[in-house]
Scaffold this active site. Structure first.
Site, PDB file in Angstrom:
ATOM      1  N   LYS A 287      -3.981   3.417  10.990  1.00 61.83           N
ATOM      2  CA  LYS A 287      -4.692   2.452  11.829  1.00 61.83           C
ATOM      3  C   LYS A 287      -5.608   1.590  10.973  1.00 61.83           C
ATOM      4  O   LYS A 287      -5.617   0.376  11.068  1.00 61.83           O
ATOM      5  CB  LYS A 287      -5.473   3.229  12.889  1.00 61.83           C
TER       6      LYS A 287
ATOM      7  N   GLU B 294      -6.207   9.720   1.876  1.00 62.39           N
ATOM      8  CA  GLU B 294      -5.002  10.547   1.697  1.00 62.39           C
ATOM      9  C   GLU B 294      -3.748   9.674   1.840  1.00 62.39           C
ATOM     10  O   GLU B 294      -2.809   9.777   1.044  1.00 62.39           O
ATOM     11  CB  GLU B 294      -4.939  11.659   2.763  1.00 62.39           C
TER      12      GLU B 294
ATOM     13  N   GLY C 227      -6.475   7.290  17.429  1.00 59.98           N
ATOM     14  CA  GLY C 227      -5.449   7.877  16.573  1.00 59.98           C
ATOM     15  C   GLY C 227      -4.664   8.987  17.259  1.00 59.98           C
ATOM     16  O   GLY C 227      -3.431   9.012  17.240  1.00 59.98           O
ATOM     17  N   ARG C 228      -5.385   9.922  17.878  1.00 59.47           N
ATOM     18  CA  ARG C 228      -4.701  11.078  18.471  1.00 59.47           C
ATOM     19  C   ARG C 228      -4.037  10.734  19.799  1.00 59.47           C
ATOM     20  O   ARG C 228      -3.433  11.591  20.428  1.00 59.47           O
ATOM     21  CB  ARG C 228      -5.682  12.244  18.619  1.00 59.47           C
TER      22      ARG C 228
ATOM     23  N   GLU D  64     -10.411  17.559  18.596  1.00 58.91           N
ATOM     24  CA  GLU D  64     -11.105  16.378  18.076  1.00 58.91           C
ATOM     25  C   GLU D  64     -11.740  15.603  19.230  1.00 58.91           C
ATOM     26  O   GLU D  64     -12.769  14.963  19.071  1.00 58.91           O
ATOM     27  CB  GLU D  64     -10.125  15.490  17.301  1.00 58.91           C
TER      28      GLU D  64
ATOM     29  N   HIS E 213       5.997  39.119  19.222  1.00 55.88           N
ATOM     30  CA  HIS E 213       6.141  40.174  18.212  1.00 55.88           C
ATOM     31  C   HIS E 213       5.043  40.081  17.164  1.00 55.88           C
ATOM     32  O   HIS E 213       5.162  40.643  16.079  1.00 55.88           O
ATOM     33  CB  HIS E 213       7.524  40.085  17.565  1.00 55.88           C
TER      34      HIS E 213
ATOM     35  N   LYS F 267     -15.563  13.644   4.668  1.00 58.04           N
ATOM     36  CA  LYS F 267     -14.914  12.529   3.972  1.00 58.04           C
ATOM     37  C   LYS F 267     -15.875  11.900   2.977  1.00 58.04           C
ATOM     38  O   LYS F 267     -15.533  11.632   1.830  1.00 58.04           O
ATOM     39  CB  LYS F 267     -14.552  11.435   4.992  1.00 58.04           C
TER      40      LYS F 267
END
Ligand code: G6Q
Length: 545
Positions: free
Chosen positions: A210, A216, A271-272, A357, A388, A508
């Site tokens: 965005k 990163e 973003g999410r 978030e 399991h 950050k």
């Protein structure tokens, strides 16, 4: 926009709910089912293709009335209307929150600060469709004239988890002649693994960011460009092998990607909440524009349901309110999400970001400390693997863990009797969790007395069951939209901003400061705490330069 959150615990509606909870606290699900044998049919709600059975929860129809009263008092109706009207309900960032506009049909009018955004959305969708068709058909060729055989999405957080989750969820609909990879981690192993067996002449990178400033993603995109140029040797190759998805045209150009190969979106898409925007470009290439369109139709069906249905029958609102019931009145700290579909393996991770978030906040919209515990820790894996592994704790541990079981009536593949086995497990687990096995039942089986306590199951563990016909693109859209609106519902009750994420900033900023301290030739003066200083020195001593 100023929103003054209601101090919900001070309202008569909340006090009545709390009082009601005390009256239910000693009652077991067995009793609730005995008292109302029809609850398995009546405590259900349908929305589009989704069927929610919430009967195996510690609640009665009265509870729903109390929860709905709380939602109304908190202003949920007004907030839903404000969201759909494009008001700036993301208060701390002063932005509209309009993921619902991403799936609005052409011709609808949704304005942000006076501008109708729906034509913009459809303009980008048309550009995505055109590009996806060209890549899928082989019309879009690489620099040396070869077909694209690999698409690598580079992004992180909201620009990675959504497309990756949806790609995995819809894998049986993907074009198997193209390999799809998703790179997010700044750990070089991620980009290395994603590219080590690919041919640069046949590889397309979709750089999804965005802001186009996320360190990163820029590091991975830069490495990808170097890899491409090392393979093809001509800087002009970038134009055929890189496209960008972003809101930041300037940075995209600065990186060397032509604006004709940029797919835009807008600051009112969080973003999410973004994988149904251009952030879903790699997904669209994988599943094709038609399936992507079906998925948007699923989102839209739940948007309309959420906007128009009274809360008593409103699936996302009920899911949100049932969550609040457990986290704030019963002390539950986590929420399990247990999909019984292998293709939904990334769904819990995706929801982790969406929920944690969004609602992992400790101050209200007006900056006051929150009154109640907010977002739970969300976790899960596909069944039956979890059975399991960690289900032991769900059945016999000491913690209260509300769980959402998600299952589908029809399988993707006719592989023997697998689907019947899978669904038998799905149904057996919620039954066992709710009703358990009493000491008397265990004794009646002739179990030695010393073992009875170990083999008794208390039951009374709450679950929601979400059933849908099959995991199609449309149903995936419906599921995601249901969880998106569940998040809003809870955020409104807690009076928080579900659409900002200031909590990711501090780490950050500190990382930016530490990078030069790790790489400087001469030992830098360190001004961190003694632990961080010592760890930096240890790293520098062993650093491979
Ligand atoms: C999501 C967050 C965050 C964001 C990533 C990537 O809601 O804002 O996860 O998606 O930090 O950001 P960019 O897309 O700007 O690279």
């Amino acid at each position: 926009m100023t929103i003054t959150p209601v101090r919900i615990t001070e309202t008569p509606e909340w006090k009545a709910l709390a009082e009601h909870q005390r009256s239910l606290a000693g009652r077991h699900l067995r009793e609730l089912f005995d008292a109302d044998p029809a609850r398995g049919e009546t405590m259900t709600v349908d929305a589009a293709d989704l069927h929610l059975d919430y009967s195996k929860n510690r609640l009665t129809p009265e509870t729903v009335q109390f929860l709905v009263a709380v939602a109304e008092r908190a202003g949920l109706r007004e907030r839903i209307d404000a969201m759909f009207a494009g008001e700036h309900i993301n208060v701390t960032e002063d932005r509209a929150v309009l993921h619902v506009a991403l799936r609005a049909p052409e011709g609808t009018r949704i304005t942000v600060d006076g501008h109708d955004v729906v034509p913009d959305v459809h303009g980008i969708l048309a550009k995505m469709r055109d590009f996806s068709r060209r890549v899928r058909s082989g019309d879009w060729l690489g620099h040396t004239g070869r077909r694209i055989r690999a698409v690598v999405n580079i992004g992180i957080g909201g620009s990675d988890l959504g497309p990756k989750m949806a790609y995995e969820a819809l894998k049986d609909r993907t074009d198997r002649s193209i390999v799809f990879r998703f790179v997010s981690n700044v750990d070089g192993s991620d980009i290395w693994e994603a590219t080590c067996d690919l041919d640069p002449a046949e590889t397309l990178f979709v750089v999804s960011s965005k802001t186009f400033t996320t360190s990163e993603t820029i590091a991975n995109a830069t490495t990808a460009r170097e890899w491409l140029l090392a393979g093809l040797g001509d800087p002009a190759a970038v134009a055929r092998h890189f496209v960008a998805v972003s809101t930041n045209a300037e940075k995209v150009q600065e990186f060397g990607i032509d604006l004709g190969s940029m797919f835009g979106f807008w600051d009112w898409v969080g973003g999410r909440y973004s994988y149904d925007s251009a952030i879903g470009l790699s997904l669209m290439i994988a599943i094709g524009p038609e399936a992507f369109g079906e998925m948007l139709g699923g989102f839209r069906a739940i948007d309309e349901h959420f906007r128009d249905t009274p809360f008593e029958r409103n699936l996302p609102a009920l899911m949100g309110l049932i969550g609040v019931w457990y986290y704030d009145l019963w002390g539950a700290e986590t929420q399990a999400v247990l999909p019984y579909d292998h293709y939904l393996s990334w769904f819990p991770d995706y929801l982790q970001q969406l929920e944690m978030e969004s609602n992992g906040k400790s101050v209200t919209l007006s900056g006051e400390p929150v009154e109640l515990p907010t977002g739970p820790v969300v976790w899960g894996t596909p069944g039956t693997n979890g059975q399991h592994a960690y289900y032991q704790l769900l059945h016999q541990g000491t913690r209260l863990v509300p769980a959402d079981f998600i299952g589908f009536l029809r399988p993707h593949h006719r592989v023997g009797a697998h689907h019947d086995m899978l669904m038998a497990n799905f149904l057996a687990q919620t039954e066992a969790l709710a009703f358990g096995k009493t000491a008397e039942e265990v004794e009646a089986e002739g179990v030695p007395p010393a073992q009875v306590p170990h083999r008794t199951f208390s039951g009374n563990h709450p679950t929601n069951t979400l059933l849908a016909p099959a995991l199609t693109p449309r149903v995936l859209g419906e599921l995601v939209a249901a969880y998106e609106h569940r998040v809003l519902t809870q955020g409104v009750i807690w009076g928080i901003d579900s659409f900002d994420q200031w909590g990711v900033e501090l780490g950050k900023a500190l990382a930016q400061r530490i990078v030069p301290e790790l790489t400087a030739e001469a030992a830098p003066e360190l001004h961190h705490d003694s632990s961080t200083n010592a760890l930096i020195r240890r790293y520098r001593a062993a650093r491979v330069g």
